[in-house]
Scaffold this motif. Structure first.
Motif, mmCIF file in Angstrom:
data_model
loop_
_atom_site.group_PDB
_atom_site.id
_atom_site.type_symbol
_atom_site.label_atom_id
_atom_site.label_comp_id
_atom_site.label_asym_id
_atom_site.label_seq_id
_atom_site.Cartn_x
_atom_site.Cartn_y
_atom_site.Cartn_z
ATOM 1 N N THR A 2 120.246 24.880 3.950
ATOM 2 C CA THR A 2 119.740 25.830 4.935
ATOM 3 C C THR A 2 120.816 26.874 5.193
ATOM 4 O O THR A 2 121.988 26.527 5.357
ATOM 5 C CB THR A 2 119.423 25.083 6.243
ATOM 6 O OG1 THR A 2 118.479 24.055 5.922
ATOM 7 C CG2 THR A 2 118.855 26.003 7.297
ATOM 8 N N SER A 30 122.719 33.141 6.788
ATOM 9 C CA SER A 30 123.609 34.272 6.509
ATOM 10 C C SER A 30 122.964 35.254 5.540
ATOM 11 O O SER A 30 123.608 36.207 5.106
ATOM 12 C CB SER A 30 124.919 33.743 5.915
ATOM 13 O OG SER A 30 124.640 32.882 4.827
ATOM 14 N N SER A 51 125.975 33.765 2.403
ATOM 15 C CA SER A 51 127.325 33.218 2.247
ATOM 16 C C SER A 51 127.305 31.705 2.429
ATOM 17 O O SER A 51 126.513 31.168 3.211
ATOM 18 C CB SER A 51 128.295 33.876 3.221
ATOM 19 O OG SER A 51 127.907 33.611 4.543
ATOM 20 N N LEU A 104 129.148 20.845 -0.012
ATOM 21 C CA LEU A 104 129.087 20.020 -1.219
ATOM 22 C C LEU A 104 128.360 20.761 -2.352
ATOM 23 O O LEU A 104 128.449 20.364 -3.507
ATOM 24 C CB LEU A 104 128.361 18.702 -0.913
ATOM 25 C CG LEU A 104 129.027 17.784 0.116
ATOM 26 C CD1 LEU A 104 128.157 16.565 0.388
ATOM 27 C CD2 LEU A 104 130.410 17.339 -0.384
ATOM 28 N N PHE A 107 117.379 20.243 5.021
ATOM 29 C CA PHE A 107 118.306 20.914 4.099
ATOM 30 C C PHE A 107 119.622 21.278 4.774
ATOM 31 O O PHE A 107 120.521 21.829 4.141
ATOM 32 C CB PHE A 107 117.640 22.161 3.488
ATOM 33 C CG PHE A 107 116.826 21.844 2.269
ATOM 34 C CD1 PHE A 107 115.551 21.320 2.389
ATOM 35 C CD2 PHE A 107 117.350 22.028 0.996
ATOM 36 C CE1 PHE A 107 114.800 20.996 1.262
ATOM 37 C CE2 PHE A 107 116.612 21.715 -0.136
ATOM 38 C CZ PHE A 107 115.335 21.193 -0.010
ATOM 39 N N ALA A 108 119.738 21.000 6.084
ATOM 40 C CA ALA A 108 121.015 21.243 6.778
ATOM 41 C C ALA A 108 121.835 19.955 6.864
ATOM 42 O O ALA A 108 122.892 19.938 7.469
ATOM 43 C CB ALA A 108 120.749 21.800 8.180
ATOM 44 N N LYS A 111 117.989 15.996 -0.432
ATOM 45 C CA LYS A 111 117.149 16.986 0.262
ATOM 46 C C LYS A 111 115.788 17.202 -0.386
ATOM 47 O O LYS A 111 114.866 17.664 0.265
ATOM 48 C CB LYS A 111 117.925 18.297 0.349
ATOM 49 C CG LYS A 111 119.206 18.157 1.176
ATOM 50 C CD LYS A 111 120.132 19.333 0.972
ATOM 51 C CE LYS A 111 121.395 19.162 1.784
ATOM 52 N NZ LYS A 111 122.422 20.144 1.435
ATOM 53 N N PHE A 157 116.220 31.937 14.242
ATOM 54 C CA PHE A 157 117.360 31.192 14.780
ATOM 55 C C PHE A 157 118.114 32.137 15.709
ATOM 56 O O PHE A 157 118.425 33.273 15.327
ATOM 57 C CB PHE A 157 118.254 30.728 13.619
ATOM 58 C CG PHE A 157 119.165 29.602 13.974
ATOM 59 C CD1 PHE A 157 118.654 28.338 14.224
ATOM 60 C CD2 PHE A 157 120.531 29.783 14.056
ATOM 61 C CE1 PHE A 157 119.489 27.270 14.538
ATOM 62 C CE2 PHE A 157 121.371 28.737 14.376
ATOM 63 C CZ PHE A 157 120.844 27.470 14.611
ATOM 64 N N TYR A 178 116.357 27.107 17.240
ATOM 65 C CA TYR A 178 115.224 27.729 16.564
ATOM 66 C C TYR A 178 114.435 28.548 17.569
ATOM 67 O O TYR A 178 114.397 28.237 18.772
ATOM 68 C CB TYR A 178 114.319 26.656 15.954
ATOM 69 C CG TYR A 178 114.972 25.922 14.805
ATOM 70 C CD1 TYR A 178 115.212 26.568 13.601
ATOM 71 C CD2 TYR A 178 115.364 24.600 14.944
ATOM 72 C CE1 TYR A 178 115.827 25.903 12.551
ATOM 73 C CE2 TYR A 178 115.982 23.929 13.898
ATOM 74 C CZ TYR A 178 116.205 24.589 12.706
ATOM 75 O OH TYR A 178 116.808 23.934 11.669
HETATM 76 C C1 LIG Z 1 119.974 27.432 10.967
HETATM 77 C C2 LIG Z 1 121.122 27.060 10.059
HETATM 78 C C3 LIG Z 1 121.778 28.029 9.339
HETATM 79 C C4 LIG Z 1 122.828 27.725 8.487
HETATM 80 N N1 LIG Z 1 123.432 28.707 7.751
HETATM 81 C C5 LIG Z 1 124.406 28.405 6.869
HETATM 82 C C6 LIG Z 1 124.971 29.417 6.036
HETATM 83 O O1 LIG Z 1 124.582 30.568 6.082
HETATM 84 N N2 LIG Z 1 125.941 29.040 5.151
HETATM 85 C C7 LIG Z 1 126.387 27.765 5.063
HETATM 86 O O2 LIG Z 1 127.283 27.491 4.243
HETATM 87 N N3 LIG Z 1 125.868 26.773 5.845
HETATM 88 C C8 LIG Z 1 124.871 27.076 6.726
HETATM 89 N N4 LIG Z 1 124.314 26.094 7.490
HETATM 90 C C9 LIG Z 1 124.819 24.724 7.382
HETATM 91 C C10 LIG Z 1 124.352 24.025 6.125
HETATM 92 O O3 LIG Z 1 122.943 24.045 5.992
HETATM 93 C C11 LIG Z 1 124.838 22.572 6.171
HETATM 94 O O4 LIG Z 1 126.225 22.579 6.308
HETATM 95 C C12 LIG Z 1 124.461 21.748 4.971
HETATM 96 O O5 LIG Z 1 124.707 20.405 5.308
HETATM 97 C C13 LIG Z 1 125.261 22.044 3.757
HETATM 98 O O6 LIG Z 1 124.837 21.108 2.812
HETATM 99 P P1 LIG Z 1 125.766 20.554 1.619
HETATM 100 O O7 LIG Z 1 127.161 20.336 2.168
HETATM 101 O O8 LIG Z 1 125.073 19.292 1.214
HETATM 102 O O9 LIG Z 1 125.757 21.631 0.584
HETATM 103 C C14 LIG Z 1 123.249 26.382 8.359
HETATM 104 C C15 LIG Z 1 122.593 25.388 9.087
HETATM 105 C C16 LIG Z 1 121.532 25.718 9.924
HETATM 106 C C17 LIG Z 1 120.801 24.627 10.681
#
Ligand SMILES: Cc1cc2nc3c(=O)[nH]c(=O)nc-3n(C[C@H](O)[C@H](O)[C@H](O)COP(=O)(O)O)c2cc1C
Length: 326
Positions: A37, A40, A54, A60, A87-88, A94, A150, A155
């Motif tokens: 998720t 950015s 970004s 990960l 997905f966050a 996921k 958001f 949300y």
């Molecule tokens: C609304 C929302 C927006 C997010 N935007 C970003 C983003 O723009 N970039 C980012 O790196 N993580 C963002 N995150 C956090 C990632 O979704 C989160 O860290 C995720 O666990 C990364 O997964 P991974 O470490 O398995 O790749 C956001 C989370 C939420 C809930």
């Protein structure tokens, strides 16, 4: 002004910028689907069509996106909050339970989104603790689904101000001790009265009054309720269920009852009638909401549910049993 060392204050200040919510997906070198998720996301260029987003260096998914020739950005619809949460979750499986379509480079494409952009990775820039990915859009689709937003770390739902409320509609705040045109009770009551006014012809055609309609509707949601259960469910409308009324509905072939248990069921004829009334109610709803788009309709319903929850004295929920059964 806060100093730039205050990370939490900086994050909170950034939260003033309302965004949509996206899920960005790709496929790693081992053929595994990856995604997260991200809010950015932004547009960059119309010609050639380009977008950016970004990714935190700590993610990960970093290696997969660093190496990816293609990725896809999905702009989430208002009802995809659970997908966004899924997905966050760092490192979670996921894609479990999803059956994504495939785009360029076999990148997973999720369904039910407001818009999707398939991208070829064009540039990667270092951006402090993030890496900025710029993608050239090679294909996209979109529809009229209301977007998920958001804002301020939570949300949110969108309403287009121009259609929802013009400055002259906004009215003045009520003077203390007086009821103005913005009194919530007046707005809800009048909206309800006018919406139901549009159903009067259908009710008259079926020789039903409002109380009959409530009984038939409650049984339409779930059959076999007792008279007292139905009485509790329709009590907030001011309507009552009486033995005479049940006898009259039975004589007209709409319900059948078990005198031993006081349970009621719709007959086939009653169910047909209920379906016709539900269609009339939906048509009245559509006409009443005609000036709104999907976003505003979702927002209006969301806010009304909030008022209902906030003021609920503990009324029974007609849909609860169906939810438990599912
Ligand atoms: C609304 C929302 C927006 C997010 N935007 C970003 C983003 O723009 N970039 C980012 O790196 N993580 C963002 N995150 C956090 C990632 O979704 C989160 O860290 C995720 O666990 C990364 O997964 P991974 O470490 O398995 O790749 C956001 C989370 C939420 C809930």
């Amino acid at each position: 002004m806060a100093t730039n060392a205050d990370t939490i204050a900086f994050r909170n200040a950034l939260g003033s910028f309302a965004t949509g919510v996206t899920i960005v997906t790709t496929r790693d070198a081992a053929g595994q689907d990856c995604g997260l998720t991200a809010n950015s996301f932004n547009s960059v260029s119309l010609d050639p069509p380009m977008v950016l987003w970004s990714l935190a260096r700590s993610s990960l998914s970093m290696e997969a996106f660093r190496d990816a020739e293609y990725f896809a950005v999905h702009i989430l619809a208002a009802d995809q909050e659970p997908l966004s949460n899924g997905f966050a979750k760092r490192g979670a499986d996921k894609f479990a339970g999803l059956a994504p379509d495939r785009g360029a480079g076999d990148v997973p494409l999720l369904a039910g989104c407001a818009a999707r952009f398939e991208c070829r990775t064009a540039y990667q820039y270092e951006g402090g603790d993030h890496v900025i990915f710029v993608g050239e859009v090679i294909a996209f689709d979109h529809n009229d689904r209301a977007p998920l937003l958001f804002h301020g770390g939570r949300y949110a739902l969108a309403a287009r101000r121009a259609a929802a409320l013009t400055a002259s509609d906004a009215g003045d705040a009520d003077a203390p001790g007086s009821f103005g045109e913005d009194f919530l009770g007046y707005l809800l009551g009048r909206a309800h009265f006018q919406l139901y006014g549009r159903m009067q012809d259908s009710l008259a055609r079926h020789r039903l009054d409002a109380a009959d309609h409530f009984v038939v509707t409650i049984l339409g949601i779930r059959d076999g309720r007792t008279m007292s259960e139905i009485g509790e469910m329709i009590g907030f409308t001011g309507a009552r269920i009486t033995a005479d009324q049940v006898a009259s509905l039975a004589a007209r072939g709409l319900v059948r009852s078990d005198p031993a248990t006081a349970q009621l069921w719709l007959t086939d004829n009653g169910r047909r009638t209920m379906i016709e009334l539900a269609a009339a109610a939906k048509a009245a709803e559509e006409e009443a909401l005609g000036a709104f788009d999907d976003n505003e309709t979702a927002l209006l319903k969301h806010l009304l549910k909030h008022v209902i929850r906030h003021t609920d004295p503990g009324l029974p929920d007609p849909w609860a049993a169906n939810r438990e059964a599912n």
